[in-house]
Structure formats: C-alpha cells, structure tokens
Design a protein around this motif. Structure first.
Motif, PDB file in Angstrom:
ATOM      1  N   GLU A   1       4.232  -2.128  20.089  1.00  0.00           N
ATOM      2  CA  GLU A   1       4.102  -1.315  21.552  1.00  0.00           C
ATOM      3  C   GLU A   1       4.996  -0.210  21.668  1.00  0.00           C
ATOM      4  OE1 GLU A   1       2.443  -4.151  24.861  1.00  0.00           O
ATOM      5  OE2 GLU A   1       3.884  -5.326  23.720  1.00  0.00           O
ATOM      6  N   PRO A   2       6.364  -0.389  21.469  1.00  0.00           N
ATOM      7  CA  PRO A   2       7.134   0.757  21.162  1.00  0.00           C
ATOM      8  C   PRO A   2       6.930   1.814  20.252  1.00  0.00           C
ATOM      9  CG  PRO A   2       8.446  -1.035  20.655  1.00  0.00           C
ATOM     10  CD  PRO A   2       6.967  -1.514  21.087  1.00  0.00           C
ATOM     11  N   TRP A   3       6.411   1.405  19.110  1.00  0.00           N
ATOM     12  CA  TRP A   3       6.014   2.425  18.206  1.00  0.00           C
ATOM     13  C   TRP A   3       4.877   3.223  18.642  1.00  0.00           C
ATOM     14  CZ3 TRP A   3       1.741   3.822  15.153  1.00  0.00           C
ATOM     15  CH2 TRP A   3       1.886   4.405  14.068  1.00  0.00           C
ATOM     16  N   LEU A   4       3.784   2.575  19.325  1.00  0.00           N
ATOM     17  CA  LEU A   4       2.689   3.105  20.045  1.00  0.00           C
ATOM     18  C   LEU A   4       3.081   4.226  20.964  1.00  0.00           C
ATOM     19  CD1 LEU A   4      -0.010   0.531  20.254  1.00  0.00           C
ATOM     20  CD2 LEU A   4       0.023   2.127  18.535  1.00  0.00           C
ATOM     21  N   ALA A   5       4.057   3.789  21.817  1.00  0.00           N
ATOM     22  CA  ALA A   5       4.452   4.638  22.837  1.00  0.00           C
ATOM     23  C   ALA A   5       5.200   5.787  22.176  1.00  0.00           C
ATOM     24  CB  ALA A   5       5.419   3.840  23.830  1.00  0.00           C
ATOM     25  N   GLY A   6       5.742   5.675  21.083  1.00  0.00           N
ATOM     26  CA  GLY A   6       6.535   6.886  20.480  1.00  0.00           C
ATOM     27  C   GLY A   6       5.461   8.152  19.955  1.00  0.00           C
ATOM     28  N   HIS A   7       4.196   7.867  19.813  1.00  0.00           N
ATOM     29  CA  HIS A   7       3.205   8.627  19.396  1.00  0.00           C
ATOM     30  C   HIS A   7       2.234   9.062  20.309  1.00  0.00           C
ATOM     31  CE1 HIS A   7       5.008   6.741  15.652  1.00  0.00           C
ATOM     32  NE2 HIS A   7       4.451   7.724  15.014  1.00  0.00           N
ATOM     33  N   HIS A   8       1.579  10.040  20.130  1.00  0.00           N
ATOM     34  CA  HIS A   8       0.643  10.610  21.053  1.00  0.00           C
ATOM     35  C   HIS A   8      -0.785   9.983  20.575  1.00  0.00           C
ATOM     36  CE1 HIS A   8      -1.801  13.299  23.396  1.00  0.00           C
ATOM     37  NE2 HIS A   8      -2.594  13.596  22.227  1.00  0.00           N
ATOM     38  N   LEU A   9      -1.126   9.216  21.485  1.00  0.00           N
ATOM     39  CA  LEU A   9      -2.537   8.704  21.209  1.00  0.00           C
ATOM     40  C   LEU A   9      -3.695   9.090  22.117  1.00  0.00           C
ATOM     41  CD1 LEU A   9      -1.163   4.798  21.397  1.00  0.00           C
ATOM     42  CD2 LEU A   9      -1.750   6.129  19.380  1.00  0.00           C
ATOM     43  N   THR A  10      -4.778   8.990  21.598  1.00  0.00           N
ATOM     44  CA  THR A  10      -6.117   9.424  22.269  1.00  0.00           C
ATOM     45  C   THR A  10      -6.746   8.310  22.672  1.00  0.00           C
ATOM     46  OG1 THR A  10      -6.072  11.428  21.053  1.00  0.00           O
ATOM     47  CG2 THR A  10      -8.397  10.559  21.999  1.00  0.00           C
ATOM     48  N   HIS A  11      -7.190   8.174  23.733  1.00  0.00           N
ATOM     49  CA  HIS A  11      -7.896   6.815  24.162  1.00  0.00           C
ATOM     50  C   HIS A  11      -9.405   7.269  24.240  1.00  0.00           C
ATOM     51  CE1 HIS A  11      -4.289   4.181  25.078  1.00  0.00           C
ATOM     52  NE2 HIS A  11      -3.894   5.516  25.450  1.00  0.00           N
ATOM     53  N   ARG A  12     -10.257   6.652  23.534  1.00  0.00           N
ATOM     54  CA  ARG A  12     -11.713   6.845  23.503  1.00  0.00           C
ATOM     55  C   ARG A  12     -12.199   6.159  24.571  1.00  0.00           C
ATOM     56  NH1 ARG A  12     -13.439   8.581  18.049  1.00  0.00           N
ATOM     57  NH2 ARG A  12     -11.815  10.247  17.715  1.00  0.00           N
ATOM     58  N   GLN A  13     -13.284   6.656  25.412  1.00  0.00           N
ATOM     59  CA  GLN A  13     -14.063   6.280  26.402  1.00  0.00           C
ATOM     60  C   GLN A  13     -14.658   4.785  26.066  1.00  0.00           C
ATOM     61  OE1 GLN A  13     -16.697   8.870  28.491  1.00  0.00           O
ATOM     62  NE2 GLN A  13     -16.941   7.493  29.876  1.00  0.00           N
ATOM     63  N   HIS A  14     -14.650   4.173  27.004  1.00  0.00           N
ATOM     64  CA  HIS A  14     -15.272   2.665  26.830  1.00  0.00           C
ATOM     65  C   HIS A  14     -16.540   2.890  27.418  1.00  0.00           C
ATOM     66  CE1 HIS A  14     -15.901  -1.487  26.458  1.00  0.00           C
ATOM     67  NE2 HIS A  14     -15.934  -1.753  27.885  1.00  0.00           N
ATOM     68  N   ALA A  15     -17.667   2.471  26.528  1.00  0.00           N
ATOM     69  CA  ALA A  15     -19.221   2.463  27.007  1.00  0.00           C
ATOM     70  C   ALA A  15     -19.815   1.351  27.530  1.00  0.00           C
ATOM     71  CB  ALA A  15     -19.800   3.068  25.965  1.00  0.00           C
ATOM     72  N   ALA A  16     -19.140   0.240  27.639  1.00  0.00           N
ATOM     73  CA  ALA A  16     -19.781  -1.008  28.007  1.00  0.00           C
ATOM     74  C   ALA A  16     -19.847  -1.037  29.424  1.00  0.00           C
ATOM     75  CB  ALA A  16     -18.775  -2.181  27.486  1.00  0.00           C
ATOM     76  N   PRO A  17     -20.757  -1.808  30.038  1.00  0.00           N
ATOM     77  CA  PRO A  17     -21.060  -1.917  31.369  1.00  0.00           C
ATOM     78  C   PRO A  17     -20.035  -2.884  32.153  1.00  0.00           C
ATOM     79  CG  PRO A  17     -22.586  -3.269  30.374  1.00  0.00           C
ATOM     80  CD  PRO A  17     -21.834  -2.851  29.240  1.00  0.00           C
ATOM     81  N   ALA A  18     -19.954  -2.705  33.224  1.00  0.00           N
ATOM     82  CA  ALA A  18     -18.771  -3.220  33.972  1.00  0.00           C
ATOM     83  C   ALA A  18     -18.986  -5.001  34.037  1.00  0.00           C
ATOM     84  CB  ALA A  18     -18.677  -3.074  35.510  1.00  0.00           C
ATOM     85  N   ALA A  19     -20.158  -5.332  33.917  1.00  0.00           N
ATOM     86  CA  ALA A  19     -20.346  -6.841  33.638  1.00  0.00           C
ATOM     87  C   ALA A  19     -19.695  -7.487  32.374  1.00  0.00           C
ATOM     88  CB  ALA A  19     -21.826  -7.217  33.707  1.00  0.00           C
ATOM     89  N   CYS A  20     -19.226  -6.592  31.500  1.00  0.00           N
ATOM     90  CA  CYS A  20     -18.600  -6.994  30.276  1.00  0.00           C
ATOM     91  C   CYS A  20     -16.877  -6.770  30.449  1.00  0.00           C
ATOM     92  CB  CYS A  20     -18.816  -6.257  29.147  1.00  0.00           C
ATOM     93  SG  CYS A  20     -20.844  -6.310  28.704  1.00  0.00           S
ATOM     94  N   THR A  21     -16.323  -6.598  31.458  1.00  0.00           N
ATOM     95  CA  THR A  21     -14.945  -6.663  31.773  1.00  0.00           C
ATOM     96  C   THR A  21     -14.549  -7.875  31.549  1.00  0.00           C
ATOM     97  OG1 THR A  21     -15.421  -4.535  32.994  1.00  0.00           O
ATOM     98  CG2 THR A  21     -12.934  -6.182  32.986  1.00  0.00           C
TER      99      THR A  21
END
Length: 390
Positions: free
Chosen positions: A365-385
């Motif tokens: 988690e701190p390692w990821l926080a120290g890097h610029h991350l792209t977040h790809r869009q989630h395409a699943a329907p709300a029913a799958c949350t």
C-alpha cells in the motif's frame, strides 16, 4: 520457482527469513462475502480483426463488425444478473455457429427484414439475426429480432428477459452451468445439428479475451502501456476502478484457514468472481502455478524506477489465466480474473510487491501510494458489487 512454491505451501521449507517470507507470502483473504458467480466481464476494446481456430482445426477470421456484435453480447451479459463468463461463452458459441456473428435478414420469409441494418441474407426457415431466432417460435417480432441487443437479451432470458421463459433462454434452463457449453447452447437453440456448437468454444474464448483485454504473445511488443520506458510512472492498479474493497493488509495475522499466526505478505482486495486482474506494469511472466495456499498464482517481473520489482497475484479464477510463463505483458493488460482458489474464504485478489526480486515482500500500500497509478474503469453492473466485509 514453481517447485519452491509447492514446497512452501505444504510447509516443507525451513530456512532463513527470506525463504520463510516466500513460504508464507500468499495467504488467504478474510473476506467472507457472497460469491457473485454471475458477474460477466466488461468490454475493454473492439479489435479491427481476429483470427482463431475451432476445436476441429478450422480457421475462423472475424472482422470488426462481427466483433462488434460479440461486444453487444458481452455488454448484454454484463447487464444481466447471473450470466457470468460461462454464459457469455455459451452465447458466443451459439452465435458463431448460427450466423458466424452476423446479423442476418431473411428476405424469403420476411421481406421486411431487409429494411433493418443487417450483414447478409439468410434462408434458414423463418430464422433471423445473430442467433437465428424464429418469430413463429415466439422469440419476438421481426423488428425486435433485427436488433442485436434484443437477440442477446432473449438468448440469456431469465426473469427479466423479454420472453419471460417462453421460449426459454439460457438462464431459464435448470442446471445449464453443469452442462458442457455446447450442450447448453443447444438447449436454447434446439438445433437439428446439436453437435456443432462445441467446436466453437476455443474461438469464443479468443473473442472474449480480445474484447476484455488482448493478450500479448512472447514476441509481441507492448502497445498499450501508460508508463515511460523505465516503468516509473503511469502504473495501473491491478483491479478496475470501483470493483474492489480492501479487506486485509500486510503483516502478521491469525490465519482463518490454518489457525495460526502467519505473515500476510500482501494486501487483499475483495471483488466479484470474474473481475479482471490487470498487470501493474510492463513485464514478463516468471511463474504460473498452483498450490494449496495461493491457489492459481501468477508472478510478473518488471523494471520500475530502474529496479527489478516482482508482483504476485493469487487465488485467481480457474480457467481465467490468459498468459503463460515467459510471456511479455503490457501495463494494464488483463492477465486473469478474481477467484477464490486455494486457502481462500471468498473471491478476492491477494496482491504482493517484491522490490529486488521475489524474496523480499513489502507492504504494497505505501509502495503503490508512492507511484502514479492509472485506474481503469470498471465495466461490471452494479448488481456485481460485493457486499459488506465482515
């Protein structure tokens, strides 16, 4: 590495701290939420063309128009509860067999069908469209059946399907998930040639992989990377945005399966079964294996900020791993899907980061926080949350 992992999983390694960290590296998540087996993958892109081979060795070439119809099927599945990846494959196999993924008019039986967008003229009784559905059998009107989205929804059926179970769609067939996929397709299509569908299963797999995230071969050059040459920026978070919930962090904890205190050498992210798992950065697959603790496992080696970094992805869904050892992968490429294999209490991704190679796990988690991350869009329907984590 594979042999070492299997020894570690069975507790047969007793060595120094580095090897002990490896032996304990992949432990189960604590999430005990519901398994959403019905969540279907989302469409990431539509290639211009695709070539695949049937189970009996026939070469199939598909263009963008055909792949666009396949994407319609996938998107319809993602909006339909309980279809899941298997249901998408069954539908693709059926449409490939019936029409080669083309919207076919039938001017002999239905002259008015020529007035709707179509890819050719069929002549099988009074059948129309991707799945060759028949108005006289009750599947819908000519206008409805000349709509690819309507045909896909009718094929899947279910309580919210347009035909309300008559004729039955896939979700209306009891036990369809336990059938061979070709047999499941036949239960909907009721063809006079029931053995045709099975041959298209590998083609359907290729289509689904290409639509959700194309897989690079060993000799391919990554083309969809978001980072600079050394991988120091633009890394991609390993799960699509909005699809996951953090459930367990790095550190020693009481293991829910083994009932002892062990090092949890990564972070757990609960997500619906079938959620795409993405490569953090450009890299090479150095391990693809299975053991009792991690279940299906992938390890990737990267060069990030001029340093070798290994990442590990565990508990992956059976049949979802799209890469092999030695394959090169691109930043954000789908490499597998979330599962609950191994010592796991519910669907989740166990993710690890090992700077300097695969014997030095650190808190991701701190390692990821120290890097610029792209977040790809989630395409699943709300029913799958996923539901709340206990």
């Amino acid at each position: 590495m594979r042999i070492l992992w299997r020894l570690a999983a069975t507790g047969l390694i007793v060595a120094g701290p580095a090897v002990l960290a490896l032996a304990l590296a992949l432990t189960a998540g604590l999430w005990a939420g519901t398994t959403h087996a019905g969540c279907a993958p989302g469409v990431a892109r539509i290639p211009d063309r695709l070539t695949a081979t049937t189970a009996d060795g026939v070469r199939v070439e598909l263009d963008r128009r055909q792949l666009s119809h396949a994407a319609t099927i996938v998107r319809t599945a993602a909006a339909t509860e309980d279809v899941g990846r298997d249901g998408v494959l069954v539908a693709l196999m059926a449409a490939l067999t019936e029409s080669r993924l083309r919207m076919l008019a039938n001017t002999t039986a239905w002259p008015q069908s020529a007035g709707f967008p179509h890819d050719g003229d069929g002549a099988d009784h009074d059948s129309l469209g991707l799945f060759q559905m028949r108005p006289l059998a009750g599947w819908g009107s000519v206008a409805q059946l000349m709509d690819p989205g309507y045909q896909a929804a009718a094929f899947f059926g279910g309580p919210d399907g347009p035909n309300h179970g008559s004729p039955p769609g896939l979700l209306d067939i009891p036990g369809w998930r336990d059938m061979p996929k070709g047999a499941a397709a036949q239960t909907v299509e009721v063809s006079a040639h029931p053995d045709r569908y099975a041959a298209y299963e590998p083609v359907a797999e290729s289509i689904l992989t290409a639509l959700t995230e194309p897989t690079l071969s060993k000799d391919a050059t990554p083309s969809n990377r978001d980072s600079s040459a050394d991988g120091g920026s633009g890394l991609v978070f390993p799960l699509p945005e909005g699809s996951w919930r953090r459930t367990s962090g790095f550190g020693h904890r009481y293991h829910p399966k083994y009932h002892t205190w062990l090092l949890h050498a990564g972070t757990d992210y609960a997500a619906p079964a079938g959620t795409p798992v993405l490569a953090l950065a450009d890299g090479v697959v150095t391990d693809k294996s299975w053991n009792d603790r991690s279940g299906n496992l992938l390890v990737l080696d990267h060069q990030i900020d001029g340093q070798q970094v290994s990442t590990a992805y565990a508990h992956l869904l059976d049949g979802s791993l799209t890469v092999a050892e030695g394959d090169r992968v691109a930043t954000g490429q789908q490499i597998a899907a979330v599962g609950t294999t191994g010592a796991s209490t519910g669907p989740h991704l166990h993710f690890e980061v090992h700077p300097g190679g695969f014997y030095h796990p650190i808190d991701p988690e701190p390692w990821l926080a120290g890097h610029h991350l792209t977040h790809r869009q989630h395409a699943a329907p709300a029913a799958c949350t996923p539901g709340d984590t206990p």
